[in-house]
Design an enzyme around this catalytic site. Structure first.
Site, PDB file in Angstrom:
ATOM      1  N   GLY A  38       1.132   8.005 -11.045  1.00 51.08           N
ATOM      2  CA  GLY A  38       0.383   7.020 -10.254  1.00 51.08           C
ATOM      3  C   GLY A  38      -1.088   6.894 -10.581  1.00 51.08           C
ATOM      4  N   ASP A  94      -3.778   8.514  -7.521  1.00 51.95           N
ATOM      5  CA  ASP A  94      -3.736   7.185  -6.934  1.00 51.95           C
ATOM      6  C   ASP A  94      -4.083   7.201  -5.446  1.00 51.95           C
ATOM      7  OD1 ASP A  94      -1.371   8.538  -6.267  1.00 51.95           O
ATOM      8  OD2 ASP A  94      -0.021   6.931  -6.913  1.00 51.95           O
ATOM      9  N   ASP A  97      -2.387  11.024   0.667  1.00 52.48           N
ATOM     10  CA  ASP A  97      -1.546  10.647   1.816  1.00 52.48           C
ATOM     11  C   ASP A  97      -1.437  11.866   2.743  1.00 52.48           C
ATOM     12  OD1 ASP A  97       0.282   9.344   3.448  1.00 52.48           O
ATOM     13  OD2 ASP A  97       1.973   9.602   2.088  1.00 52.48           O
ATOM     14  N   LYS A 125      -5.136   7.434   2.705  1.00 52.14           N
ATOM     15  CA  LYS A 125      -4.306   6.999   3.835  1.00 52.14           C
ATOM     16  C   LYS A 125      -4.393   8.110   4.893  1.00 52.14           C
ATOM     17  CE  LYS A 125      -0.078   5.106   2.806  1.00 52.14           C
ATOM     18  NZ  LYS A 125       1.381   5.199   2.513  1.00 52.14           N
ATOM     19  N   ASP A 153       3.871   2.704  -7.357  1.00 58.43           N
ATOM     20  CA  ASP A 153       5.200   2.127  -7.565  1.00 58.43           C
ATOM     21  C   ASP A 153       6.004   2.035  -6.278  1.00 58.43           C
ATOM     22  OD1 ASP A 153       5.688   4.949  -7.252  1.00 58.43           O
ATOM     23  OD2 ASP A 153       7.698   4.613  -8.058  1.00 58.43           O
ATOM     24  N   ARG A 159       4.052  -0.809 -10.944  1.00 58.39           N
ATOM     25  CA  ARG A 159       2.844  -0.069 -11.336  1.00 58.39           C
ATOM     26  C   ARG A 159       1.889  -0.937 -12.144  1.00 58.39           C
ATOM     27  NH1 ARG A 159       3.676   5.506 -10.322  1.00 58.39           N
ATOM     28  NH2 ARG A 159       5.818   6.206 -10.579  1.00 58.39           N
TER      29      ARG A 159
HETATM   30  P1  5GP Z   1       0.660  13.298  -0.646  1.00 56.44           P
HETATM   31  O1  5GP Z   1       1.517  12.931   0.528  1.00 56.44           O
HETATM   32  O2  5GP Z   1       1.071  14.599  -1.243  1.00 56.44           O
HETATM   33  O3  5GP Z   1      -0.821  13.242  -0.312  1.00 56.44           O
HETATM   34  O4  5GP Z   1       0.877  12.166  -1.724  1.00 56.44           O
HETATM   35  C1  5GP Z   1       1.914  12.302  -2.640  1.00 56.44           C
HETATM   36  C2  5GP Z   1       2.152  11.088  -3.441  1.00 56.44           C
HETATM   37  O5  5GP Z   1       2.878  10.185  -2.645  1.00 56.44           O
HETATM   38  C3  5GP Z   1       0.989  10.280  -3.966  1.00 56.44           C
HETATM   39  O6  5GP Z   1       0.384  10.807  -5.122  1.00 56.44           O
HETATM   40  C4  5GP Z   1       1.722   8.989  -4.295  1.00 56.44           C
HETATM   41  O7  5GP Z   1       2.350   9.132  -5.558  1.00 56.44           O
HETATM   42  C5  5GP Z   1       2.764   8.922  -3.202  1.00 56.44           C
HETATM   43  N1  5GP Z   1       2.390   7.961  -2.157  1.00 56.44           N
HETATM   44  C6  5GP Z   1       1.891   8.179  -0.924  1.00 56.44           C
HETATM   45  N2  5GP Z   1       1.670   7.032  -0.272  1.00 56.44           N
HETATM   46  C7  5GP Z   1       2.056   6.037  -1.113  1.00 56.44           C
HETATM   47  C8  5GP Z   1       2.096   4.594  -1.026  1.00 56.44           C
HETATM   48  O8  5GP Z   1       1.701   3.954  -0.051  1.00 56.44           O
HETATM   49  N3  5GP Z   1       2.588   3.941  -2.118  1.00 56.44           N
HETATM   50  C9  5GP Z   1       3.017   4.580  -3.253  1.00 56.44           C
HETATM   51  N4  5GP Z   1       3.468   3.848  -4.250  1.00 56.44           N
HETATM   52  N5  5GP Z   1       2.984   5.934  -3.368  1.00 56.44           N
HETATM   53  C10 5GP Z   1       2.513   6.637  -2.313  1.00 56.44           C
HETATM   54 MG    MG Z   2       1.294  10.473  -7.127  1.00 59.31          MG
END
Ligand code: 5GP
Ligand code: MG
Length: 174
Positions: A38, A94, A97, A125, A153, A159
């Site tokens: 990403g 990217d 979350d 986010k 994606d 992407r």
């Molecule tokens: P984490 O939850 O560990 O902070 O994020 C893990 C991964 O979840 C991010 O690097 C991303 O690849 C994916 N992710 C989280 N939110 C989104 C979103 O809204 N759209 C997309 N495409 N991927 C997301």
């Molecule tokens: Mg990611």
């Protein structure tokens, strides 16, 4: 699909972030570690705007989603080729979350002996944060919707879109 940020908005945001990052490192070499997959598009634009010596490498990570949360955290699918010891490492992803991915990667990079570790994300986010981490550098905050484009994606598609869009909930569920 609803467009959240068009190309001009992204360009302006990435330009401004590059200026802040260059000021932070002030002439030192920064080792940019791109999180696959990403982070690729954001990193490609960001590094070309960084007025700094830059070394570039990648790290692959698979996050576990759904009900099962593994105690070991996200799993590395590929590791950097550069020896990170005594380097100033900037992890570029990217989106921040839940924060599990970046927390895990920060620890991994520190464990490899980096002199400093910082994080830069295109999107934040905050609504879903589960790990105690904030990005050192970020471009946009976004609501709790599924975002695609500019590296992000949905089932391996979108992407390549040059803008950032929120996917409709019905489409995102499928
Ligand atoms: P984490 O939850 O560990 O902070 O994020 C893990 C991964 O979840 C991010 O690097 C991303 O690849 C994916 N992710 C989280 N939110 C989104 C979103 O809204 N759209 C997309 N495409 N991927 C997301
Ligand atoms: Mg990611």
């Amino acid at each position: 699909m609803t467009i959240l940020h068009d190309e001009a908005s992204i360009r302006a945001g990435v330009d401004a972030l590059a200026v802040r990052i260059a000021a932070h490192y002030a002439g030192r070499e920064v080792t940019v570690l791109v999180v696959l997959r990403g982070g690729i598009v954001f990193a490609a634009d960001l590094i070309r705007r960084l007025d700094l010596p830059v070394a570039l490498d990648t790290i692959g990570v698979a996050s576990y989603t759904g009900a099962v949360q593994h105690a070991s955290g996200p799993r590395l699918t590929s590791t950097p080729q550069i020896d990170l010891r005594d380097r100033d490492v900037l992890i570029v992803d990217d989106i921040l979350d839940t924060g599990r991915t970046l927390s895990h990667l920060r620890e991994e990079v520190a464990r490899r002996g980096a002199r400093s570790v910082a994080t830069a994300v295109l999107l934040d986010k905050p609504a879903r944060r589960a790990a105690p981490i904030e990005a050192d550098f970020k471009v946009f905050s976004v609501p709790d919707v599924w975002i695609v484009g500019y590296g992000l994606d949905h089932h391996d598609r979108y992407r390549n879109l040059p803008f950032l869009a929120a996917l409709d909930p019905e489409a995102a569920g499928g």
